[in-house]
Scaffold this active site. Structure first.
Site, PDB file in Angstrom:
ATOM      1  N   LYS A  94      15.180  11.301  18.644  1.00  0.00           N
ATOM      2  CA  LYS A  94      15.176  12.422  17.700  1.00  0.00           C
ATOM      3  C   LYS A  94      14.035  13.375  18.016  1.00  0.00           C
ATOM      4  CE  LYS A  94      17.223   9.826  13.859  1.00  0.00           C
ATOM      5  NZ  LYS A  94      17.046   9.340  12.467  1.00  0.00           N
ATOM      6  N   ASP A 103      17.204  -0.967  10.044  1.00  0.00           N
ATOM      7  CA  ASP A 103      16.095  -0.092   9.657  1.00  0.00           C
ATOM      8  C   ASP A 103      15.314  -0.781   8.555  1.00  0.00           C
ATOM      9  OD1 ASP A 103      14.453   2.088   9.759  1.00  0.00           O
ATOM     10  OD2 ASP A 103      16.008   3.574   9.345  1.00  0.00           O
ATOM     11  N   ASP A 125       3.672   6.415 -24.557  1.00  0.00           N
ATOM     12  CA  ASP A 125       4.010   6.079 -23.168  1.00  0.00           C
ATOM     13  C   ASP A 125       2.993   5.150 -22.502  1.00  0.00           C
ATOM     14  OD1 ASP A 125       6.352   6.564 -21.706  1.00  0.00           O
ATOM     15  OD2 ASP A 125       5.265   7.728 -20.208  1.00  0.00           O
TER      16      ASP A 125
END
Length: 331
Positions: A209, A235, A53
């Site tokens: 919010k 956004d 890896d």
């Protein structure tokens, strides 16, 4: 005939470093599009992963004294993308590159910009430190999640904005966009929404919010008027689309006629595509800072659109390479 003596500095300054653009594996189509706009070939490099890896990067051409730009977005698998970029930066410095600029269209760890719970890492700063330690001389990125992330770097940072691209897209979709309303999904995005509203000469609204816990936020009220109007939701990114669903539902409940969504980074992880496919919106657009596979576009019931920011990056790279101002791209 005698040859006039030239000071070494004059000789060096008369030779502009060659512009070299390379790409990691995360978003090669964007890197190729940037090179097409620059009129230069995409540099030749190879990345391999061993059976254990580990990653190895190898440049297949000379980088000596070159002005090197490495394009790598932090998308899935994010850790591999970051490791590959650091290895590419280190290899370029070892190959005697004159300057190395890390072009990071999407800096995903910008979301980790503060210590908002005990015993956690401010990963946005940590990644900045690692990139600089690897040898990055400069950073070019787009729409960081929070402006303070810019300050995590001790090297120059050019922070591009996709606002112009998003605004023009809204104009093309809705000829009378000036009669619509730009809706910020929270207080943190109101500044950006306000800038796009000014470009469109349209109205502006915001969803207020309240935070219930470290991980839970609940919409409380919509500030502004969207009744009977086309709403443009903007956004910085869409990840799982949970917040987007809430924002669209509130806009619809308040009488919005049509809803268009545009963000800079379309991550579209987890259930995002399924949520968007069932969402009561006309279109959800994102730029190509993150590679959006065609399979996701098809699975969205045709609601996804991808906008091209390669010209912006190409112009910024040109200005950095020639020593011109990058801020002039936004005036």
């Amino acid at each position: 005939m005698s040859v006039p003596h030239r000071a070494p500095a004059e000789l060096l300054n008369s030779r502009r470093s060659p512009l070299l653009v390379f790409a990691g594996q995360s978003n090669r189509p964007l890197a190729q599009a940037i090179c097409d706009h620059l009129g230069v070939p995409l540099g030749r490099s190879k990345t391999e992963k061993f059976t254990n890896d580990n990653i190895i990067v190898h440049y297949e051409e000379s980088l000596r004294e070159g002005d090197v730009f490495i394009v790598q977005t932090f998308s899935n698998p994010v850790s591999d993308s970051i490791m590959e970029l650091m290895l590419m930066i280190d290899a370029a410095k070892s190959a005697s590159a004159g300057r190395v600029t890390a072009v990071i269209p999407y800096y995903s760890y910008a979301r980790s910009d503060k210590k908002d719970s005990p015993r956690i890492s401010i990963a946005g700063r940590l990644i900045a430190d690692l990139l600089q330690e690897a040898g990055a001389d400069r950073i070019l990125t787009m729409t960081l999640h929070a402006p303070q992330v810019h300050g995590f770097f001790k090297v120059p940072v050019d922070h591009l904005s996709a606002d112009l691209v998003l605004s023009e897209h809204f104009r093309q979709c809705v000829p009378d966009a000036h009669n619509g309303v730009v809706l910020a999904p929270d207080a943190g995005s109101i500044k950006r929404a306000s800038q796009i509203a000014r470009r469109l000469d349209s109205g502006l609204a915001m969803i207020d919010k309240e935070r219930l816990s470290d991980t839970e936020v609940r919409p409380r009220a919509l500030i502004g008027d969207v009744d009977g109007k086309t709403v443009f939701i903007v956004d910085d990114e869409i990840s799982t689309a949970g917040s987007l669903v809430e924002t669209v539902n509130i806009a619809r409940s308040m009488g919005a006629k049509d809803v268009y969504v545009a963000v800079t980074h379309g991550v579209y992880s987890g259930p995002a595509i399924q949520r968007i496919a069932g969402l009561d919106v006309t279109q959800v657009a994102s730029t190509n800072t993150v590679l959006v596979p065609e399979s996701k576009v098809e699975a969205s019931n045709g609601k996804l659109a991808v906008l091209d920011v390669a010209p912006l990056f190409a112009n910024a790279i040109t200005n950095i390479h020639t020593g011109a101002s990058v801020s002039t791209l936004f005036t």
